[in-house]
Design a protein around this motif. Sequence first.
Motif, PDB file in Angstrom:
ATOM      1  N   SER A 232       3.962  -0.199   5.724  1.00  0.00           N
ATOM      2  CA  SER A 232       3.344   0.148   7.002  1.00  0.00           C
ATOM      3  C   SER A 232       3.757  -0.899   8.017  1.00  0.00           C
ATOM      4  CB  SER A 232       1.816   0.189   6.884  1.00  0.00           C
ATOM      5  OG  SER A 232       1.306  -1.114   6.675  1.00  0.00           O
TER       6      SER A 232
ATOM      7  N   SER B 201       1.465  -4.070   7.414  1.00  0.00           N
ATOM      8  CA  SER B 201       1.754  -4.885   6.237  1.00  0.00           C
ATOM      9  C   SER B 201       3.076  -5.635   6.386  1.00  0.00           C
ATOM     10  CB  SER B 201       1.775  -4.017   4.978  1.00  0.00           C
ATOM     11  OG  SER B 201       2.791  -3.026   5.056  1.00  0.00           O
TER      12      SER B 201
ATOM     13  N   GLU C 194      -4.923  -5.259   0.620  1.00  0.00           N
ATOM     14  CA  GLU C 194      -5.650  -4.158  -0.010  1.00  0.00           C
ATOM     15  C   GLU C 194      -5.897  -2.978   0.929  1.00  0.00           C
ATOM     16  OE1 GLU C 194      -9.169  -6.083  -1.330  1.00  0.00           O
ATOM     17  OE2 GLU C 194      -8.163  -7.189  -2.951  1.00  0.00           O
ATOM     18  N   THR C 195      -5.661  -3.146   2.210  1.00  0.00           N
ATOM     19  CA  THR C 195      -5.966  -2.099   3.181  1.00  0.00           C
ATOM     20  C   THR C 195      -4.861  -1.052   3.208  1.00  0.00           C
ATOM     21  OG1 THR C 195      -7.220  -3.638   4.576  1.00  0.00           O
ATOM     22  CG2 THR C 195      -6.433  -1.619   5.620  1.00  0.00           C
ATOM     23  N   ASP C 196      -5.251   0.216   3.237  1.00  0.00           N
ATOM     24  CA  ASP C 196      -4.302   1.314   3.419  1.00  0.00           C
ATOM     25  C   ASP C 196      -4.108   1.497   4.919  1.00  0.00           C
ATOM     26  OD1 ASP C 196      -2.898   3.688   3.656  1.00  0.00           O
ATOM     27  OD2 ASP C 196      -3.987   4.712   2.066  1.00  0.00           O
ATOM     28  N   TRP C 197      -3.108   0.826   5.462  1.00  0.00           N
ATOM     29  CA  TRP C 197      -2.934   0.806   6.910  1.00  0.00           C
ATOM     30  C   TRP C 197      -2.493   2.155   7.463  1.00  0.00           C
ATOM     31  CZ3 TRP C 197      -5.295  -2.906   9.197  1.00  0.00           C
ATOM     32  CH2 TRP C 197      -5.450  -4.140   8.557  1.00  0.00           C
ATOM     33  N   ASN C 198      -1.767   2.917   6.682  1.00  0.00           N
ATOM     34  CA  ASN C 198      -1.356   4.245   7.153  1.00  0.00           C
ATOM     35  C   ASN C 198      -2.562   5.168   7.290  1.00  0.00           C
ATOM     36  OD1 ASN C 198       1.414   3.561   7.237  1.00  0.00           O
ATOM     37  ND2 ASN C 198       1.593   3.939   5.042  1.00  0.00           N
ATOM     38  N   ALA C 199      -3.467   5.120   6.330  1.00  0.00           N
ATOM     39  CA  ALA C 199      -4.683   5.931   6.420  1.00  0.00           C
ATOM     40  C   ALA C 199      -5.580   5.453   7.557  1.00  0.00           C
ATOM     41  CB  ALA C 199      -5.440   5.887   5.089  1.00  0.00           C
TER      42      ALA C 199
END
Length: 296
Positions: A74, A77, A190-195
């Motif tokens: 992402s 990231s 740990e973060t889903d940056w796309n979501a």
Amino acid sequence: MPVLGQNQYGKAQVRLVRVARATRTHRLTDLTVSVALSGTLDDAHLVGSNASVLPTDSIKNTVYVLARERGVASPESFAAELATHFVASQRPVRRAVVDVEEHLWERLGDHSFARSGRETRTARVCREGGRSEVLSGLTGLTLLNTTDSEFHGFATDPYTTLAETTDRVLATEVTARWRHRAERPEEIAETDWNAAYADARRRLLAAFAGTYSYSLQQTLYAMGSAVIEDLPGVLEIRLSLPNKHHFLVDLSPFGVENGTGDGAVYLAADRPFGLIEATVLREGAEERIPTGPAGP
């Protein structure tokens, strides 16, 4: 006597296209990356010493190598990896700011793409003192409501010529940046940056479409509030909304009535335009998103 103030240096507008071919369906990532470094670098200005200056060409090469070796999950990231790398590897560097723009492509097939006419996704990561600040955003998102917009009851002066209206086209081109709670390296990883980006974008669009607007200011606040209220991981969002004016064309010289009903014809003016900007904060949060254009 002159005194050196804040200073930084880096590499701007590094163009990077990465193609992932691990499967039959290829993945295309198209980025523009800018890096700005600051720290104990005064001697480069004051005495001409380059002992602490990593060449900007090396910064460019680092962008390419990390993209190749670690991938680009992402924009956020990748920006975090770059910022962490420069602070950790260069002792004089105390602060790294990395801006990433993602240029979107529409998939036509397994390995074919068309340049998307959608907005540009943006990310900024600032790494300093063991923590990172993450800003996500977008620019160039054009939105339009054909009705449910009014503008009247405004202040006037001797130079006011604008007529009040209870039915107008409301159009804008959104620039937005929002700041996340995540600061520690493990939180960022740990973060889903796309979501997270998709969630914020979806709420911006829904608020624009669902708000009966009496002013663009009201619409802006509704859009920002939707992100703050629905996404607990966001502390603040700053929006810049130009008013993309649509004026009814005067067709009376031709004996043609052109009201706001069915088939109305408008002139879409590109300039000058009103510009509405504001920050919407979570209660208790500190306002930290910089104003002005993105970039280091």
